[in-house]
Design an enzyme around this catalytic site. Sequence first.
Site, PDB file in Angstrom:
ATOM      1  CG  HIS A   1      -2.086  -0.847   1.030  1.00 42.35           C
ATOM      2  ND1 HIS A   1      -2.176  -2.452   1.508  1.00 42.35           N
ATOM      3  CD2 HIS A   1      -3.049  -0.761   0.353  1.00 42.35           C
ATOM      4  CE1 HIS A   1      -3.192  -2.925   0.985  1.00 42.35           C
ATOM      5  NE2 HIS A   1      -4.121  -2.059   0.169  1.00 42.35           N
TER       6      HIS A   1
ATOM      7  CG  ASP B   1      -5.198  -7.824  -1.228  1.00 44.28           C
ATOM      8  OD1 ASP B   1      -3.984  -8.302  -0.722  1.00 44.28           O
ATOM      9  OD2 ASP B   1      -5.912  -6.943  -0.857  1.00 44.28           O
TER      10      ASP B   1
ATOM     11  CD  GLU C   1      -9.569  -7.711  -1.771  1.00 40.30           C
ATOM     12  OE1 GLU C   1      -8.758  -6.923  -2.231  1.00 40.30           O
ATOM     13  OE2 GLU C   1     -10.251  -7.245  -0.745  1.00 40.30           O
TER      14      GLU C   1
ATOM     15  NE  ARG D   1      -6.400   0.624  -1.881  1.00 41.88           N
ATOM     16  CZ  ARG D   1      -5.831   0.875  -3.486  1.00 41.88           C
ATOM     17  NH1 ARG D   1      -5.939   1.894  -3.837  1.00 41.88           N
ATOM     18  NH2 ARG D   1      -5.524  -0.113  -4.039  1.00 41.88           N
TER      19      ARG D   1
ATOM     20  CB  CYS E   1     -10.441  -1.718  -8.345  1.00 40.60           C
ATOM     21  SG  CYS E   1     -10.784  -2.851  -7.177  1.00 40.60           S
TER      22      CYS E   1
ATOM     23  NE  ARG F   1     -10.997  -1.438   0.294  1.00 44.46           N
ATOM     24  CZ  ARG F   1      -9.646  -1.772  -0.259  1.00 44.46           C
ATOM     25  NH1 ARG F   1      -9.418  -2.307  -1.305  1.00 44.46           N
ATOM     26  NH2 ARG F   1      -8.617  -0.999   0.237  1.00 44.46           N
TER      27      ARG F   1
HETATM   28  C1  PEP Z   1      -6.560  -5.081  -4.466  1.00 44.97           C
HETATM   29  O1  PEP Z   1      -6.416  -5.902  -3.689  1.00 44.97           O
HETATM   30  O2  PEP Z   1      -6.209  -5.412  -5.595  1.00 44.97           O
HETATM   31  C2  PEP Z   1      -7.150  -3.890  -4.208  1.00 44.97           C
HETATM   32  C3  PEP Z   1      -7.491  -3.110  -5.165  1.00 44.97           C
HETATM   33  O3  PEP Z   1      -7.316  -3.514  -3.022  1.00 44.97           O
HETATM   34  P1  PEP Z   1      -5.972  -2.964  -2.003  1.00 44.97           P
HETATM   35  O4  PEP Z   1      -4.883  -2.607  -2.920  1.00 44.97           O
HETATM   36  O5  PEP Z   1      -6.505  -1.891  -1.478  1.00 44.97           O
HETATM   37  O6  PEP Z   1      -5.807  -4.016  -1.098  1.00 44.97           O
HETATM   38 MG    MG Z   2      -6.833  -5.588  -1.606  1.00 48.52          MG
END
Ligand code: PEP
Ligand code: MG
Length: 594
Positions: free
Chosen positions: A208, A477, A453, A315, A524, A351
């Site tokens: 992240h 993920d 995910e 997020r 996404c 989300r």
């Molecule tokens: C993902 O896991 O692809 C996603 C979009 O969520 P994050 O990156 O916030 O875990």
């Molecule tokens: Mg994710």
Amino acid sequence: MKNDKAESEMKFKKEQFLNGIGVSSEIAIGTAHVIQSGLGQLPEYKIVENNIKNEQKRFRTAVSRAQKQISRLKAKTNKLSDATADELRLLLDAHTAMLTSKRMVIGIETVIEERRINAESAVQTVVHEIAKGFTQVKDPFLSARLQDITDVGSRILRQLMQAPYQAFSQIPEGSILISEELSPADTALIDPTKIAGFVTQQGGSESHTAIMARSMNLPAILGTQNLLTTIRSGQTLVVDGENGKIILDPTLETLNEYRRKIEARRRLNRQLARLRSLPALTQDKTRVSMQANIELARDIDGALNAGAEGIGLLRTEFMFLNRNSLPNEEEQYTLLKAIVEGMQGRPVTIRTFDLGGDKLPTLLDRKYSMSANPMLGLRAVRLSIKEQKLFEVQLTAILRASEYGPLKILLPMISSVEQIRQVKQILNRVIIKLKKRNPSLNLAMPPLGAMIEIPAAALIADSLAHEVDFFAIGTNDLTMYTLAIDRGDEQVANLFNPLHPAVLRLIQFTLEAARRNNKPASVCGEIAGDPRFAPLLIGLGVRELSMAWQSIPRVKQRIRALKTGPATRRAFAILDQTDEDKVAALLDDFNEDL
Ligand code: PEP
Ligand code: MG
């Protein structure tokens, strides 16, 4: 005259290179600012008797995290030369011994209990007492241990405080931050108009922290070996985020080369900006919806300027980080309302908080002990179902904000149908309570979606489709959990591959289930913002992409060069492959032919 001298010195100075994982394609030229401990003002307070056990537990958790951090550093010494590795290992062993020594651990626990003070104060007190003993001895070996003791103390304090680098605002403008590690919470504190970029020793390409760097358009390199032993504050650096290259004390020639590259990038961005008001339409007139992923309200203007047709992923967990208390309903409502209104009628996909993993707010951090595998632990919807009060507050704020524009609710880390049913029950309860509180509210249940995910979710996508209104495929993920590769670990970053046939099959499986059940499915994860993936995703049937707003023009440009027929044929040829390299080669051929 002075400038001439400086320039001629530069010409002959020897430049040095370091390599890491480039996580955003930007380039920075600036002055290094090394962050040593990042600890700001330590909190000092008295605790009540009932809290002694909790405070001691919090301290023990910090120690075990610090131990894990040392083990990770030790594992990395294998890549160094024998002599350096031996020296470093000895040092790290000494730190581990101190961390686990009775004097330190029992000493601090006793101080917490006897003086009824918080863990941070107790650590400081005991470290200070031990250090005092060392300064009275004239032995050079023992006096070197003094530094070790303070280092160990800082390490525990940093874990205790999960300390954001509060000093960011005091760092000279245009600096490049150099640090062992930056958490996503730390990264959220960076003001991209003031800091030129950052480089860390730890962290992988899809962490992240990396995502934040991209969304701020900030040049950044993670997972850089030997960083802290090589760079000093004040050195001039070039950070080439595209190639993961750091150049220390660049020559004038190198500087000029990079200045030209920066200018070329600016020119390209200006050209791409012309696509802003054009739709993402393939050559054969298939329309793709381009949405933005955002973390903070400050991204709204960027998203609108880039031509985002909505927010495909908000997020919300970032609202919970870097603070000493959790945000209440009013605060969350105000923020969400501002985002919904800011998008001026375009849909906003909110989300629910994906807390846990690498993003746990300080307050909850104290409540739950650190799991050995936080990414497999109490994260996202699992935490929401466990912390229902907290979840209800967020849902209430979301429902209230829904009066101001179209919004959808998206659930992270769904792995079972049961979880969705549980969330629906909670949502219904929240609606009833809200209506009781304010009978004139005109509330409707917003569309409810599931992030796909986790491989389990992809494999039961058919059943999930009966329970939700839409899917959002989170390939970050999904790749991590399918391949068992930590997205934030630089040691396995080279193995993290969303083009792995297993990941592609799960994506296709999900898309087919969505189609059969007439439910929209967006992508996404980070691949949505990489133009290289666009032909493949469109070929597989994806018609909605959500990405960092900075990527929208480049992806749109690629989509506008495509035809869906050939894209579908080539996507299925790619799906037939079992070899990762072959998949990559076919995709590259496909892109080159456009
Ligand atoms: C993902 O896991 O692809 C996603 C979009 O969520 P994050 O990156 O916030 O875990
Ligand atoms: Mg994710």
